[in-house]
Design a protein around this motif. Structure first.
Motif, PDB file in Angstrom:
ATOM      1  N   GLN A 247      10.753  -5.865   9.459  1.00 54.64           N
ATOM      2  CA  GLN A 247      11.052  -4.439   9.319  1.00 54.64           C
ATOM      3  C   GLN A 247      11.065  -4.028   7.849  1.00 54.64           C
ATOM      4  N   GLN A 248      11.666  -4.832   6.985  1.00 54.51           N
ATOM      5  CA  GLN A 248      11.725  -4.484   5.572  1.00 54.51           C
ATOM      6  C   GLN A 248      10.335  -4.475   4.953  1.00 54.51           C
ATOM      7  N   LEU A 249       9.501  -5.434   5.349  1.00 49.77           N
ATOM      8  CA  LEU A 249       8.137  -5.491   4.830  1.00 49.77           C
ATOM      9  C   LEU A 249       7.347  -4.263   5.269  1.00 49.77           C
ATOM     10  N   PHE A 250       7.543  -3.847   6.521  1.00 51.09           N
ATOM     11  CA  PHE A 250       6.855  -2.645   7.025  1.00 51.09           C
ATOM     12  C   PHE A 250       7.294  -1.409   6.246  1.00 51.09           C
ATOM     13  N   VAL A 251       8.584  -1.286   6.017  1.00 54.56           N
ATOM     14  CA  VAL A 251       9.109  -0.113   5.316  1.00 54.56           C
ATOM     15  C   VAL A 251       8.589  -0.041   3.886  1.00 54.56           C
ATOM     16  N   THR A 252       8.596  -1.170   3.185  1.00 49.67           N
ATOM     17  CA  THR A 252       8.256  -1.152   1.763  1.00 49.67           C
ATOM     18  C   THR A 252       6.752  -1.107   1.495  1.00 49.67           C
ATOM     19  N   THR A 253       5.952  -1.607   2.432  1.00 45.85           N
ATOM     20  CA  THR A 253       4.502  -1.691   2.149  1.00 45.85           C
ATOM     21  C   THR A 253       3.659  -0.731   2.964  1.00 45.85           C
ATOM     22  N   VAL A 254       4.167  -0.251   4.088  1.00 49.03           N
ATOM     23  CA  VAL A 254       3.336   0.537   4.995  1.00 49.03           C
ATOM     24  C   VAL A 254       3.716   2.017   5.005  1.00 49.03           C
ATOM     25  N   LEU A 255       4.994   2.319   4.949  1.00 42.07           N
ATOM     26  CA  LEU A 255       5.417   3.708   5.073  1.00 42.07           C
ATOM     27  C   LEU A 255       5.047   4.523   3.843  1.00 42.07           C
ATOM     28  N   GLU A 256       4.694   5.758   4.112  1.00 37.33           N
ATOM     29  CA  GLU A 256       4.345   6.688   3.051  1.00 37.33           C
ATOM     30  C   GLU A 256       5.581   7.003   2.218  1.00 37.33           C
ATOM     31  N   THR A 257       5.460   6.970   0.904  1.00 40.30           N
ATOM     32  CA  THR A 257       6.599   7.235   0.039  1.00 40.30           C
ATOM     33  C   THR A 257       6.511   8.634  -0.566  1.00 40.30           C
TER      34      THR A 257
END
Length: 257
Positions: A247-257
């Motif tokens: 989940q943390q990897l998805f949030v930091t690398t995939v989600l639009e910032t």
């Protein structure tokens, strides 16, 4: 499987030792090349009396045994010969199957008597699966393994928009490069991957499917109700999976910032 645009169905039965993922991948790839064969879903049959014994078998080389792999990959699990097993044994087997595969449907039968309407038209590998997948995934919970083998179902939901290029890198690192490790340092082995994702600039929900090292993104006909409703729901089935790391990897690398 079925032929596109027709009502002809092909039920392909493999041997008891076959890896259904390899067979499914072959037809899935073939469909992308323009074949009229459509992969509808994977059905696995579990013997109610001896199923737990087969799922608990440990292989000398440490790899996942065939029975566990078949359950992990299944969209529909037929639990057969329920009349030959004690209720307490059935309950243990149900929990074991659900801990391995939290997404597949379990159908209990005797003498393999199954209504074909429950087996056909599963739509497990096309955009239509997204219509039923959303509510189904809300009911899937991360499970603890009931066997020494660490095959589990892990799921999480993260609101927001995913960047398609970053999503591809995330999935490829999991399925191809196998560089994603748990907090204990174990390489995560993903057998099956399913998800509904919200991709920037796409008005419709997108289905993410993965089997072994193959994966696909397909836009569904379902639109997001609003920008605030956009979210990403993912389900992973595999070994040594670490929900917090994923989940943390998805949030930091995939989600639009």
């Amino acid at each position: 499987m079925q032929k596109k645009g027709k009502f002809d169905y092909i039920l392909l039965e493999t041997t008891g030792l076959a890896d259904p993922g390899a067979v499914a991948s072959m037809f899935w790839v073939d469909a992308e090349l323009g074949s009229d064969i459509y992969l509808d879903g994977i059905v696995s049959v579990v013997d109610a009396k001896y199923g737990f014994k087969h799922l608990a078998e440990e292989r000398a080389d440490g790899t996942i045994n065939e029975a566990t792999r078949q359950v992990a990959l299944a969209d529909l699990i037929i639990l057969n010969k329920t009349d030959l097993a004690l209720e307490e044994d059935l309950d243990r087997l149900r929990k074991t199957i659900r801990s391995i595969n939290g997404l597949g449907r379990i159908l209990e039968t005797q003498r393999s008597r199954v209504d074909l309407r429950a087996v056909l038209d599963l739509h497990a590998f096309d955009a239509l699966s997204g219509i039923s997948l959303q509510n189904k995934m809300l009911r899937v919970a991360t499970a603890q393994p009931h066997l020494d083998q660490s095959i589990v179902t892990v799921t999480f939901e993260v609101p927001g928009n995913a960047q398609e290029e970053s999503l591809n890198v995330f999935v490829q690192n999991l399925l191809w490069e196998k560089t994603v490790r748990s907090k204990a340092g174990q390489c995560m082995e993903v057998i099956r991957l399913k998800g509904l994702v919200s991709i920037r600039d796409k008005p419709h929900q997108v289905v993410l499917q993965g089997v072994h090292e193959l994966y696909d993104l397909e836009e569904t006909p379902v639109s997001w109700a609003s920008d605030s409703a956009r979210t990403n729901r993912l389900v992973f089935i595999g070994r040594s999976l670490d929900k917090e790391v994923l989940q943390q990897l998805f949030v930091t690398t995939v989600l639009e910032t």
